[in-house]
Write an enzyme that holds these catalytic residues in place. Structure first.
Site, PDB file in Angstrom:
ATOM      1  N   GLU A 105       0.834  -1.202   0.000  1.00  0.00           N
ATOM      2  CA  GLU A 105       0.000   0.000   0.000  1.00  0.00           C
ATOM      3  C   GLU A 105       0.872   1.257   0.000  1.00  0.00           C
ATOM      4  O   GLU A 105       1.993   1.248   0.488  1.00  0.00           O
ATOM      5  CB  GLU A 105      -0.900   0.013   1.233  1.00  0.00           C
ATOM      6  N   CYS A 118       3.319   8.781   1.194  1.00  0.00           N
ATOM      7  CA  CYS A 118       3.887   7.817   2.142  1.00  0.00           C
ATOM      8  C   CYS A 118       4.038   6.490   1.403  1.00  0.00           C
ATOM      9  O   CYS A 118       3.040   5.912   0.962  1.00  0.00           O
ATOM     10  CB  CYS A 118       2.946   7.681   3.340  1.00  0.00           C
ATOM     11  N   CYS A 125       6.782  -6.762   6.804  1.00  0.00           N
ATOM     12  CA  CYS A 125       7.869  -6.228   7.634  1.00  0.00           C
ATOM     13  C   CYS A 125       8.303  -7.302   8.616  1.00  0.00           C
ATOM     14  O   CYS A 125       7.474  -8.067   9.114  1.00  0.00           O
ATOM     15  CB  CYS A 125       7.394  -4.997   8.410  1.00  0.00           C
ATOM     16  N   CYS A 129       7.054  -4.935  15.505  1.00  0.00           N
ATOM     17  CA  CYS A 129       6.556  -3.952  16.496  1.00  0.00           C
ATOM     18  C   CYS A 129       5.138  -4.354  16.892  1.00  0.00           C
ATOM     19  O   CYS A 129       4.295  -4.635  16.032  1.00  0.00           O
ATOM     20  CB  CYS A 129       6.591  -2.544  15.926  1.00  0.00           C
ATOM     21  N   CYS A 132       1.816  -2.465  15.517  1.00  0.00           N
ATOM     22  CA  CYS A 132       1.758  -2.109  14.092  1.00  0.00           C
ATOM     23  C   CYS A 132       1.108  -3.221  13.275  1.00  0.00           C
ATOM     24  O   CYS A 132       1.477  -4.392  13.404  1.00  0.00           O
ATOM     25  CB  CYS A 132       3.171  -1.845  13.582  1.00  0.00           C
ATOM     26  N   CYS A 359      -0.646   5.770  10.133  1.00  0.00           N
ATOM     27  CA  CYS A 359       0.614   5.118  10.498  1.00  0.00           C
ATOM     28  C   CYS A 359       0.324   3.767  11.113  1.00  0.00           C
ATOM     29  O   CYS A 359      -0.512   3.639  11.986  1.00  0.00           O
ATOM     30  CB  CYS A 359       1.367   5.917  11.556  1.00  0.00           C
TER      31      CYS A 359
HETATM   32  N1  SAH Z   1       9.648   0.718   9.777  1.00  0.00           N
HETATM   33  C1  SAH Z   1       9.781   2.154   9.819  1.00  0.00           C
HETATM   34  C2  SAH Z   1       8.741   2.898   9.014  1.00  0.00           C
HETATM   35  C3  SAH Z   1       7.311   2.433   9.019  1.00  0.00           C
HETATM   36  S1  SAH Z   1       6.179   2.896  10.249  1.00  0.00           S
HETATM   37  C4  SAH Z   1       9.757   2.610  11.259  1.00  0.00           C
HETATM   38  O1  SAH Z   1       9.591   1.799  12.138  1.00  0.00           O
HETATM   39  O2  SAH Z   1       9.973   3.795  11.504  1.00  0.00           O
HETATM   40  C5  SAH Z   1       6.016   4.626  10.342  1.00  0.00           C
HETATM   41  C6  SAH Z   1       5.731   5.064  11.768  1.00  0.00           C
HETATM   42  O3  SAH Z   1       4.418   4.643  12.219  1.00  0.00           O
HETATM   43  C7  SAH Z   1       6.720   4.475  12.761  1.00  0.00           C
HETATM   44  O4  SAH Z   1       7.122   5.454  13.669  1.00  0.00           O
HETATM   45  C8  SAH Z   1       5.869   3.422  13.455  1.00  0.00           C
HETATM   46  O5  SAH Z   1       6.397   3.063  14.699  1.00  0.00           O
HETATM   47  C9  SAH Z   1       4.536   4.122  13.530  1.00  0.00           C
HETATM   48  N2  SAH Z   1       3.406   3.230  13.824  1.00  0.00           N
HETATM   49  C10 SAH Z   1       3.318   1.906  13.651  1.00  0.00           C
HETATM   50  N3  SAH Z   1       2.115   1.436  14.038  1.00  0.00           N
HETATM   51  C11 SAH Z   1       1.427   2.505  14.487  1.00  0.00           C
HETATM   52  C12 SAH Z   1       0.100   2.660  15.020  1.00  0.00           C
HETATM   53  N4  SAH Z   1      -0.724   1.632  15.160  1.00  0.00           N
HETATM   54  N5  SAH Z   1      -0.274   3.907  15.359  1.00  0.00           N
HETATM   55  C13 SAH Z   1       0.565   4.969  15.185  1.00  0.00           C
HETATM   56  N6  SAH Z   1       1.800   4.866  14.695  1.00  0.00           N
HETATM   57  C14 SAH Z   1       2.235   3.647  14.347  1.00  0.00           C
END
Ligand code: SAH
Length: 368
Positions: A105, A118, A125, A129, A132, A359
């Site tokens: 996406e 974006c 991935c 995390c 996420c 995000c």
């Molecule tokens: N892998 C990279 C980029 C992708 S995520 C990274 O970790 O930075 C982009 C941002 O969204 C990151 O800061 C991530 O931690 C955040 N993110 C992930 N899941 C989220 C959620 N459910 N709500 C808000 N931010 C989130």
């Protein structure tokens, strides 16, 4: 919300994606087809400055060559599966199918002045995390440089084409002004292809976007932060911190086991020494987990003396998650503690949440 849904088939024939080729490689590819060097220049321009979607559009090429190219090559490695426009019409999310059937996406956000894209760096991935959505499906594979660039070209074409939806609240935008590598995947886990793509996107002879308008967001892979410091391109660095101590950060961001907070902040300091660039720390606020005043104090203390900016992200809801977003009031309280300690802090605007374009909401499946 409006949705377009098409059902593309994965590619069955292996055609050379021209987006994988450097300018010299394109010349060599065309030379092998018996074509002179100036054809490479024409095709390069069609791809990177006129955002052509097909060889048929390349009207200054002989028709016979266009047909031969169609059989041997492609400039559209991404097939649109669905496109969803938010209710306010200012966020557009596209789900693309890759030639092997994988899906990714990308999200376009329209602001008054900026048109921010974006994009994804991997299908899925591997970082795991816990808050996420992308992490839930694991990693399918790295994107190629051409597949990364193709997301940008798709939306560049979309913005330049007056016939395309949506009719937005803002004045008809015509260009991508900013790119964030904050879609699916960990860009530093696909370093080589990501940087090939970034060079293509910033090359004045190709897409030509200023490096300062691009931000790479990482979970914090320390050796790759050091490597990025040596690249000599003014791409912005954002680091997903989410917690300032190892116990909590390891719960949220499992790679913290390998590169703890102290080591990560040391890498960020080295990066700043080398580049003199301000680094952004992203911090997604989760109710009762990482949003207390004491944790804000701890964060402020650890960031003292670092040329940085904190971007607080209201947590976006994802399925089967144990985490809840922090209230607006507590978000403001957290932000104020940081500001009082002299740390520049902003709260990220929420965009496209009802279409799961926020995000951490991007997935490999058709999701909204
Ligand atoms: N892998 C990279 C980029 C992708 S995520 C990274 O970790 O930075 C982009 C941002 O969204 C990151 O800061 C991530 O931690 C955040 N993110 C992930 N899941 C989220 C959620 N459910 N709500 C808000 N931010 C989130």
């Amino acid at each position: 919300m409006s949705t377009i849904r098409l059902v593309p088939e994965p590619e069955t024939t292996a055609r050379q994606s021209l987006l994988e080729l450097s300018r010299d490689e394109l010349e060599a590819f065309l030379a092998a087809m018996g074509q002179p060097a100036f054809r490479a220049r024409q095709i390069w321009e069609w791809i990177y400055t006129r955002y052509a979607a097909s060889f048929a559009e390349m009207t200054n090429l002989p028709k016979e060559l266009r047909q031969r190219l169609d059989a041997a090559a492609t400039i559209a490695p991404l097939k649109l599966v669905t496109e969803i426009v938010s209710l306010d019409r200012n966020t557009v999310k596209a789900l693309f199918m890759l030639p092997d059937g994988q899906t990714i996406e990308a999200v376009l956000m329209l602001y008054d002045q900026r048109r921010t894209l974006c994009i994804s760096s991997q299908a899925g991935c591997a970082m795991g995390c816990t808050f996420c959505a992308t992490a839930q499906g694991g990693l399918a594979r790295n994107l190629t440089a051409g597949e990364i660039v193709a997301q940008v070209l798709y939306f560049a074409r979309y913005l330049a084409d007056p016939a395309m939806p949506p009719e937005t609240d803002v004045e008809r935008p015509t260009q991508v002004t900013n790119i964030v590598l904050m879609g699916m995947g960990e860009p530093m886990h696909n370093y080589k292809n990501v940087w090939t793509a970034l060079r293509r996107l910033t090359d004045p002879a190709a897409f030509g976007l200023g490096a300062r308008h691009i931000t790479l967001s990482t979970v914090g892979l320390v050796p790759m932060i050091d490597r990025m410091a040596e690249e000599g391109l003014q791409i912005g660095l954002a680091v997903s911190l989410h917690a300032a101590n190892d116990d909590l950060r390891t719960q949220l961001v499992p790679v913290n086991k390998g590169y703890g907070v102290e080591e990560l902040l040391a890498a960020v300091r080295r990066y700043i020494d080398k580049t003199h660039r301000r680094v952004t720390f992203e911090y997604a606020l989760m109710r009762g987990i990482n949003d207390t005043p004491a944790l804000a104090q701890e964060l402020a203390a650890r960031l003292q003396g670092i040329l940085c900016h904190v971007n607080l992200i209201p947590l976006n809801p994802i399925p089967d998650s144990p985490y809840q977003p922090t209230s607006d009031e507590d978000t403001e309280r957290f932000a104020q503690i940081l500001r009082d300690a002299g740390i520049p802090t902003t709260v990220r605007l929420r965009r496209g949440i009802e279409i799961n374009a926020g995000c951490g909401q991007l997935r490999r499946a058709v999701s909204a």
